[in-house]
Design an enzyme around this catalytic site. Sequence first.
Site, PDB file in Angstrom:
ATOM      1  N   MET A 138      -3.326   6.487   7.425  1.00 24.43           N
ATOM      2  CA  MET A 138      -4.351   5.794   8.822  1.00 24.43           C
ATOM      3  C   MET A 138      -3.214   6.455  10.021  1.00 24.43           C
ATOM      4  SD  MET A 138      -2.569   3.324  10.831  1.00 24.43           S
ATOM      5  CE  MET A 138      -1.214   2.206   9.784  1.00 24.43           C
ATOM      6  N   GLY A 197       0.216   5.468  -0.037  1.00 23.12           N
ATOM      7  CA  GLY A 197      -0.869   6.692   0.858  1.00 23.12           C
ATOM      8  C   GLY A 197      -1.237   6.605   2.246  1.00 23.12           C
ATOM      9  N   ASP A 198      -2.597   5.465   1.820  1.00 23.30           N
ATOM     10  CA  ASP A 198      -2.769   5.013   2.933  1.00 23.30           C
ATOM     11  C   ASP A 198      -2.560   4.701   3.724  1.00 23.30           C
ATOM     12  OD1 ASP A 198      -2.219   3.052   1.232  1.00 23.30           O
ATOM     13  OD2 ASP A 198      -4.761   1.683   1.297  1.00 23.30           O
ATOM     14  N   VAL A 199      -1.667   3.654   4.357  1.00 23.76           N
ATOM     15  CA  VAL A 199      -0.479   3.242   5.299  1.00 23.76           C
ATOM     16  C   VAL A 199      -0.279   4.601   5.957  1.00 23.76           C
ATOM     17  CG1 VAL A 199       1.431   2.755   6.271  1.00 23.76           C
ATOM     18  CG2 VAL A 199      -0.139   1.460   4.179  1.00 23.76           C
ATOM     19  N   ASN A 244       0.839  -1.113   0.501  1.00 24.42           N
ATOM     20  CA  ASN A 244       0.564   0.244   0.023  1.00 24.42           C
ATOM     21  C   ASN A 244       0.806   1.032   0.123  1.00 24.42           C
ATOM     22  OD1 ASN A 244      -1.913  -1.985   0.363  1.00 24.42           O
ATOM     23  ND2 ASN A 244      -2.966  -1.079   2.444  1.00 24.42           N
TER      24      ASN A 244
END
Length: 409
Positions: A182, A177-179, A175
């Site tokens: 988060m 940018g979503d990491v 993954n």
Amino acid sequence: MENNPLPLKGIRVADFCWVYAGPYCGMLLGCLGAEVIKVEGHRRTDLLRHIVTWPLADPAPTPVPPNQGMAFNSLNMNKKSLTLDLTKPEGVAIAKKLVAVSDIVADNMRAGSMARMGMGYDELRKIKSDIIVLSLSSRGQQGPQKDYAGYASIHHAIGGGAYVTGYPDDHPCHNMGDVDLMNSNTAAFAIVAALYHREKTGEGQFIDCSQVEGVTSLIGELMLGYEMNGQIPERMGNAHPQYAPHNVYQCWGVDRWIALEVHSDEEFAVLAQVIGQPELAADARFADMASRKKNEAELDRIIEEWTRQRDRDWLANEFCRAGLAAAPSRNGEDIYADPHLRAREVFVTVDHPELGELELLGTPWKMSGDEVQLQHAPLLGEHNDYVLRELLGLSDAEVNDLRQKDVIL
């Protein structure tokens, strides 16, 4: 007197973060009412100020002016900008003055970077005893790997998320940018908790937040499974350990997909009716959950043979009307056009001094009380005068001296 002010009104954040993880944390705090002052060097700006998120048609890369990076403008709304060269003692001295009038200091640099500039927690709490300091580093402030650098894909890999993401016969999937986002949510939550603690006790806090550990916290049930039975969780694609069908199915058209999952025999009987094959509910291969899981590949083939001949959005509507859990897999164009999101006013129009009107994602919540008024991401050094003169009380001569020494823009 204001009615129902935003919960963090009156809180000031000195934001030394850059790229993705830290800046979005600061933006969330700003959307809750905090005054967030983004501190960056004018010769070493936030990388996202110069980055676009799509390929340009130009034969060679087009330089992006420092106020026009799309990712920057999406992740840094509701902030002010102060430029400081922190490699110079004058810049660090000004930063410490800002700390003295702030409630929170946040950075997402390598462990120890702030301390090497004379701005570690022990030094900062001498300036303000109840200061809250967040360090959102790659692997935390302690341990043998504390000095290692890292970005989202690295954190996802080391944290264990990448290994269980992907298809059984393929490599781990990273993954991106979503990491980071988060971890931004985690950091913002920790800061709000520290503010509550300070209100109750008068004590500040040092928050040592590891982005790798933030990833691992999302797969706790997989870690527990290994601890209990010694089995290493493997990649499953879109499948589920027990439920079937549980997949993303191709629809009519180019790259059109629908997600569908069934959790009971009753739901499967409904699905069989919807796809015009009610006999499947009585078929020994699919009559109960265990049988469907055992024959999942054949069941997926039957379902996709039907979905491939039908429109994705029509399918989603039909499945949902029947009471099934289904949704289209959407791209950016779909999301912008979504009538539900439009009705909820998820997108906000922000007037940017250089780019004009930008339609951007607002806050991922709705709160009673004062509405969040989103402001454009700050221009580089836009609020230098406000911070230096009004907040810190510097004279014209002092500000001009900083500018001549190239400490500020």
